[in-house]
Enzyme design. Structure first.
Site: not given
Ligand code: 5RP
Ligand code: MG
Length: 222
Positions: A36-37, A64, A67-68, A72, A118, A142, A145
């Site tokens: 994403t970054i 992630k 919309d659209a 996308l 996600e 997930h 972060r």
């Molecule tokens: C953050 C993500 C990262 O890609 C995912 O968390 C994996 O990276 P890391 O192992 O460094 O946490 O989607 O939004």
């Molecule tokens: Mg990621």
């Protein structure tokens, strides 16, 4: 159970940094993620560049999308992505339109495309049932972060949700600050993909770190 795949998440701020990682790591992993970054920073150029350098790898665009869905999806697939992510809070119409593009392209050229949901932030079991009904086959479980940085660990609640999602028939990717020591937690589940970014990219020896993940896959899922 089949061996999980290893996905390298490239959440770099520059494509140059991302390519410094793939240069040494691409051959060690199964899926390469334009994080994403990286997508925010470098745009579709990152996806295009990764697929052209590594055509035999699955390339995931972790945009992630909220919309659209159709626009996308077209954008990421035009630039070579195999998989893309839609965020769990997106309307079901976004999921459906993105999936429609994925299916259309897969039928056109025989290269499988897919859309993953996600799970970052809140979602409900009713939504999970709607994803299933829409034809979603892959979910990314997930630990966000920021949630991780605020101290959120992996807990029994996560494992119960993972078990229930697997029971619904979803293929699961697991991610969020994963380190190899976390893997035994998930050993009872048929995990399709483990996604690791920082724990591999930032390791003193990134190749050794990726190989430790692969060795753990064999140990727990082999
Ligand atoms: C953050 C993500 C990262 O890609 C995912 O968390 C994996 O990276 P890391 O192992 O460094 O946490 O989607 O939004
Ligand atoms: Mg990621």
């Amino acid at each position: 159970m089949s061996l999980p795949m290893l996905q390298l998440a490239l959440d770099n701020k520059t494509l140059k940094d991302a390519l410094n990682s793939t240069r040494i790591l691409a051959s060690e992993v199964d899926v390469i993620e334009a994080g994403t970054i990286l997508c925010c920073s470098e745009g579709m150029q990152a996806v295009r560049c990764l697929k052209s350098l590594y055509p035999d790898k699955i390339v995931l665009a972790d945009i992630k999308a909220a919309d659209a869905g159709s626009i996308l999806a077209n954008m990421v697939y035009d630039n070579g992505a195999d998989w893309m992510t839609v965020i769990c809070c997106a309307p079901i119409a976004t999921v459906e339109t993105a999936l429609k593009e994925a299916r259309k392209r897969s039928e056109q050229d025989g290269v499988p495309r897919d859309v993953q949901i996600e799970l970052t932030g809140s979602w409900t079991w009713e939504e999970a049932a709607a994803w299933k009904k829409a034809g979603v086959s892959q979910i990314v479980y997930h630990r966000g972060r920021d949630a991780q940085a605020a101290g959120q660990g992996w807990g029994r609640e996560d494992l119960e949700k993972i078990a229930r999602l697997a029971g619904m028939g979803f293929a699961l990717s697991i991610t969020g600050g994963l380190v190899v020591e976390d893997l035994p937690l998930f050993k009872d589940f048929p995990i399709k993909v483990f996604i690791a970014g920082r724990s591999i990219r930032d390791a003193a020896d990134p190749v050794a770190a990726a190989r430790e993940f692969k060795a753990a896959f064999k140990k727990y899922w082999g």
